[in-house]
Design an enzyme around this catalytic site. Structure first.
Site, PDB file in Angstrom:
ATOM      1  CB  THR A  16      -0.915   0.035   1.246  1.00 47.65           C
ATOM      2  OG1 THR A  16      -0.077  -0.190   2.394  1.00 47.65           O
ATOM      3  CG2 THR A  16      -1.987  -1.041   1.204  1.00 47.65           C
ATOM      4  N   GLY A  17       2.173   1.128   0.099  1.00 52.24           N
ATOM      5  CA  GLY A  17       3.054   2.303   0.165  1.00 52.24           C
ATOM      6  C   GLY A  17       3.459   2.827  -1.199  1.00 52.24           C
ATOM      7  CB  VAL A  19       8.619   1.710  -2.526  1.00 53.38           C
ATOM      8  CG1 VAL A  19       9.491   0.694  -3.248  1.00 53.38           C
ATOM      9  CG2 VAL A  19       9.419   2.990  -2.258  1.00 53.38           C
ATOM     10  NE  ARG A  44      -1.294   1.791   9.705  1.00 59.26           N
ATOM     11  CZ  ARG A  44      -0.115   1.458  10.232  1.00 59.26           C
ATOM     12  NH1 ARG A  44      -0.031   1.192  11.521  1.00 59.26           N
ATOM     13  NH2 ARG A  44       0.977   1.389   9.494  1.00 59.26           N
ATOM     14  CB  SER A  45      -3.511  -2.002   4.633  1.00 58.35           C
ATOM     15  OG  SER A  45      -2.931  -0.755   4.892  1.00 58.35           O
ATOM     16  NE  ARG A 104      19.339   0.230   1.330  1.00 59.63           N
ATOM     17  CZ  ARG A 104      18.697   1.371   1.534  1.00 59.63           C
ATOM     18  NH1 ARG A 104      19.281   2.380   2.150  1.00 59.63           N
ATOM     19  NH2 ARG A 104      17.470   1.513   1.089  1.00 59.63           N
ATOM     20  CB  CYS A 133      16.396   6.437  -3.903  1.00 57.46           C
ATOM     21  SG  CYS A 133      16.207   7.247  -2.301  1.00 57.46           S
ATOM     22  CB  SER A 163       7.986  10.284  -3.840  1.00 57.64           C
ATOM     23  OG  SER A 163       9.083  10.538  -4.685  1.00 57.64           O
ATOM     24  CG  HIS A 246      16.036  11.322  -5.305  1.00 61.88           C
ATOM     25  ND1 HIS A 246      14.833  11.820  -4.871  1.00 61.88           N
ATOM     26  CD2 HIS A 246      16.373  10.342  -4.422  1.00 61.88           C
ATOM     27  CE1 HIS A 246      14.458  11.170  -3.775  1.00 61.88           C
ATOM     28  NE2 HIS A 246      15.375  10.264  -3.493  1.00 61.88           N
TER      29      HIS A 246
HETATM   30  P1  NAP Z   1       5.241   4.410   2.652  1.00 59.89           P
HETATM   31  O1  NAP Z   1       4.600   5.018   1.487  1.00 59.89           O
HETATM   32  O2  NAP Z   1       5.122   5.070   3.978  1.00 59.89           O
HETATM   33  O3  NAP Z   1       4.740   2.885   2.795  1.00 59.89           O
HETATM   34  C1  NAP Z   1       5.052   2.083   3.871  1.00 59.89           C
HETATM   35  C2  NAP Z   1       4.498   0.672   3.665  1.00 59.89           C
HETATM   36  O4  NAP Z   1       4.885  -0.169   4.740  1.00 59.89           O
HETATM   37  C3  NAP Z   1       2.974   0.633   3.616  1.00 59.89           C
HETATM   38  O5  NAP Z   1       2.565  -0.364   2.713  1.00 59.89           O
HETATM   39  C4  NAP Z   1       2.652   0.224   5.039  1.00 59.89           C
HETATM   40  O6  NAP Z   1       1.392  -0.396   5.166  1.00 59.89           O
HETATM   41  C5  NAP Z   1       3.738  -0.791   5.294  1.00 59.89           C
HETATM   42  N1  NAP Z   1       3.864  -1.071   6.704  1.00 59.89           N
HETATM   43  C6  NAP Z   1       4.007  -0.176   7.711  1.00 59.89           C
HETATM   44  N2  NAP Z   1       4.017  -0.814   8.905  1.00 59.89           N
HETATM   45  C7  NAP Z   1       3.883  -2.129   8.636  1.00 59.89           C
HETATM   46  C8  NAP Z   1       3.816  -3.303   9.441  1.00 59.89           C
HETATM   47  N3  NAP Z   1       3.881  -3.241  10.773  1.00 59.89           N
HETATM   48  N4  NAP Z   1       3.662  -4.501   8.838  1.00 59.89           N
HETATM   49  C9  NAP Z   1       3.579  -4.570   7.499  1.00 59.89           C
HETATM   50  N5  NAP Z   1       3.627  -3.503   6.678  1.00 59.89           N
HETATM   51  C10 NAP Z   1       3.790  -2.296   7.237  1.00 59.89           C
HETATM   52  O7  NAP Z   1       6.803   4.241   2.445  1.00 59.89           O
HETATM   53  P2  NAP Z   1       7.642   3.926   1.111  1.00 59.89           P
HETATM   54  O8  NAP Z   1       8.201   5.164   0.576  1.00 59.89           O
HETATM   55  O9  NAP Z   1       6.854   3.040   0.207  1.00 59.89           O
HETATM   56  O10 NAP Z   1       8.897   3.174   1.736  1.00 59.89           O
HETATM   57  C11 NAP Z   1       8.826   1.945   2.326  1.00 59.89           C
HETATM   58  C12 NAP Z   1      10.236   1.352   2.534  1.00 59.89           C
HETATM   59  O11 NAP Z   1      11.034   1.441   1.376  1.00 59.89           O
HETATM   60  C13 NAP Z   1      11.101   1.957   3.619  1.00 59.89           C
HETATM   61  O12 NAP Z   1      11.859   0.874   4.167  1.00 59.89           O
HETATM   62  C14 NAP Z   1      12.088   2.846   2.939  1.00 59.89           C
HETATM   63  O13 NAP Z   1      13.296   2.981   3.653  1.00 59.89           O
HETATM   64  C15 NAP Z   1      12.267   2.057   1.682  1.00 59.89           C
HETATM   65  N6  NAP Z   1      12.625   2.924   0.592  1.00 59.89           N
HETATM   66  C16 NAP Z   1      13.746   2.667  -0.047  1.00 59.89           C
HETATM   67  C17 NAP Z   1      14.114   3.473  -1.054  1.00 59.89           C
HETATM   68  C18 NAP Z   1      15.406   3.274  -1.660  1.00 59.89           C
HETATM   69  O14 NAP Z   1      16.193   4.130  -1.484  1.00 59.89           O
HETATM   70  N7  NAP Z   1      15.647   2.216  -2.400  1.00 59.89           N
HETATM   71  C19 NAP Z   1      13.334   4.520  -1.469  1.00 59.89           C
HETATM   72  C20 NAP Z   1      12.169   4.767  -0.817  1.00 59.89           C
HETATM   73  C21 NAP Z   1      11.829   3.952   0.233  1.00 59.89           C
HETATM   74  P3  NAP Z   1       0.080   0.468   5.653  1.00 59.89           P
HETATM   75  O15 NAP Z   1      -0.404   1.193   4.439  1.00 59.89           O
HETATM   76  O16 NAP Z   1      -0.849  -0.604   6.083  1.00 59.89           O
HETATM   77  O17 NAP Z   1       0.537   1.367   6.753  1.00 59.89           O
HETATM   78  N1  12T Z   2      14.923   8.419   4.910  1.00 64.42           N
HETATM   79  O1  12T Z   2      15.963   3.616   1.876  1.00 64.42           O
HETATM   80  O2  12T Z   2      13.577  10.100   3.450  1.00 64.42           O
HETATM   81  O3  12T Z   2      17.332   4.249   3.417  1.00 64.42           O
HETATM   82  O4  12T Z   2      14.048  10.100   1.325  1.00 64.42           O
HETATM   83  C1  12T Z   2      15.339   6.256   1.463  1.00 64.42           C
HETATM   84  C2  12T Z   2      14.777   7.523   1.408  1.00 64.42           C
HETATM   85  C3  12T Z   2      15.614   6.446   3.811  1.00 64.42           C
HETATM   86  C4  12T Z   2      16.385   4.460   2.665  1.00 64.42           C
HETATM   87  C5  12T Z   2      14.052   9.575   2.450  1.00 64.42           C
HETATM   88  C6  12T Z   2      15.055   7.715   3.770  1.00 64.42           C
HETATM   89  C7  12T Z   2      15.748   5.753   2.656  1.00 64.42           C
HETATM   90  C8  12T Z   2      14.646   8.239   2.552  1.00 64.42           C
END
Ligand code: NAP
Ligand code: 12T
Length: 340
Positions: A16-17, A19, A44-45, A104, A133, A163, A246
């Site tokens: 649902t997030g 990514v 929640r979802s 990582r 990223c 984002s 970015h």
């Molecule tokens: P986001 O939009 O806030 O989405 C978070 C997701 O995690 C939602 O699907 C949420 O579900 C789920 N979640 C939260 N708590 C949970 C739990 N207890 N059990 C299962 N699922 C749970 O965040 P996002 O930007 O997609 O990022 C998510 C992750 O990707 C983070 O670890 C972030 O560090 C990583 N990320 C990595 C990069 C990268 O650099 N490669 C870039 C962006 C993000 P709900 O909707 O139910 O709350």
């Molecule tokens: N805090 O994947 O806020 O380690 O843009 C990626 C993006 C952590 C990560 C951000 C963050 C990560 C952000």
């Protein structure tokens, strides 16, 4: 190890997030061989539905048995969830591609950008880490230069979209922007300061050394992915009021001299890179133009006239695509290739 199959049971954890949602689109667009998709998020979802290939799929909460029968799991639900659930998934025989920062820098876990170090996938033991990223888009551009001229040092400044922080941060930028334009007071929940019409030199937490975690991720992850501890790198990471994409200003010092023209030719032949570099026509990469696209876009390539062997360039990529979801799916595609 991934079994040799014609189609795979794939899980998206954090579906649902920001990514996770992009992961589903990328799997669909690239026709990843999905036999069945399972979607996970928080409690929640649970019960909500999301569409995949025109079908409504019910979102589930995680439990100890969730990963039974799943071949590949793409994790994007935060480091704490990855810490708990990725080892559980891996011990059920599932291969995990983890987007969080949790694994990582673990020396037993490969950190992979397929254009740079697909060979590191050979030694995975069930978990593969997807880099940050900002690091991903930078190393795609650095690798060909390192191979041709040996990089000694990089100075990078980033201009990062909201984002990268997730859905709540995108909502905050939209809300603050409309509030500002309507002369209403601005509320800050996600970031410590207003992000609308502002620039924050602060991404992720501050560390003892005065750098942020995001800055140190760029240093450490680059050395691990490039397999070269000798590359010196220093970063300033900055949040800008952009939704997607970015941007990075890079200064690269090399052992061997390269002209701007040589760098342009080298990068235009490199995988995953598109050159947008025609300043006389105001052509250079821009986040709003490359949003939704796959490549790393490079422009403003020019020699650093203050040193012997230096290059400056500007690179932009969609942080939710190559910076996260696309790179994770490309890793999964490599694993499929390796299993055949
Ligand atoms: P986001 O939009 O806030 O989405 C978070 C997701 O995690 C939602 O699907 C949420 O579900 C789920 N979640 C939260 N708590 C949970 C739990 N207890 N059990 C299962 N699922 C749970 O965040 P996002 O930007 O997609 O990022 C998510 C992750 O990707 C983070 O670890 C972030 O560090 C990583 N990320 C990595 C990069 C990268 O650099 N490669 C870039 C962006 C993000 P709900 O909707 O139910 O709350
Ligand atoms: N805090 O994947 O806020 O380690 O843009 C990626 C993006 C952590 C990560 C951000 C963050 C990560 C952000």
């Amino acid at each position: 190890m991934l079994k040799n199959k014609s189609k795979y049971v794939v899980a998206v954890v954090g579906a649902t997030g920001a990514v996770g949602n992009e992961m589903m689109s990328v799997l669909e667009e690239r026709k990843f061989p999905v036999e069945k998709i399972r979607l996970f998020a928080s409690e929640r979802s649970a019960g909500k539905t999301l569409e995949f290939k025109g079908e409504d799929i019910v979102v589930e909460a995680l439990n100890e048995n969730s990963f039974k029968g799943i071949d590949i799991a793409l994790f994007s639900a935060g480091a704490e969830r990855s810490k708990i659930w990725a080892p559980i998934a891996a011990s059920s025989g599932c291969v995990v591609v983890d987007n969080s920062s949790q694994w990582r820098m673990d020396p037993a876990i490969p950190l992979v950008v397929p254009e740079v170090n697909a060979h590191d996938l050979k030694w995975h033991k069930g978990i593969i880490a997807n880099p940050n990223c900002s690091t991903i888009q930078m190393v795609v551009a650095l690798k060909p230069i390192h191979d041709a001229a040996k990089i000694l040092r990089v100075v990078v400044t980033t201009f990062q979209a909201v984002s990268g922080t997730g859905k709540k941060a995108m909502d905050e930028l939209l809300q603050q922007t409309t509030d500002m334009l309507n002369f209403r007071e601005v509320r800050c929940d996600v970031y410590p300061h207003q992000i609308a019409f502002n620039v924050l030199p602060h991404i992720d937490k501050f560390l003892e050394n005065g750098y942020t975690k995001e800055e140190m991720k760029m240093v450490n992850e680059t050395q691990k992915i490039m397999g070269d501890k000798s590359i010196r790198l220093t970063a300033t990471t900055v949040r800008v009021p952009v939704f997607r994409g970015h941007s990075e200003a890079l200064n690269i010092e090399t052992e061997k001299k390269m002209t701007a023209r040589e760098v342009r030719e080298l990068l235009s032949a490199a995988p995953g890179i598109t050159i947008f570099d025609a300043p006389e026509k105001n052509v250079y990469p821009l986040p709003v133009e490359i949003s939704g696209k796959d490549d790393v876009f490079v422009g403003r390539i020019r020699e650093d006239e203050s040193i012997e062997n230096g290059i400056n360039m500007w690179i932009v990529s969609d942080n939710l695509r190559k910076g996260a979801a696309l790179n994770a799916v490309q890793i999964a595609e490599e694993l499929v290739k390796m299993s055949q």
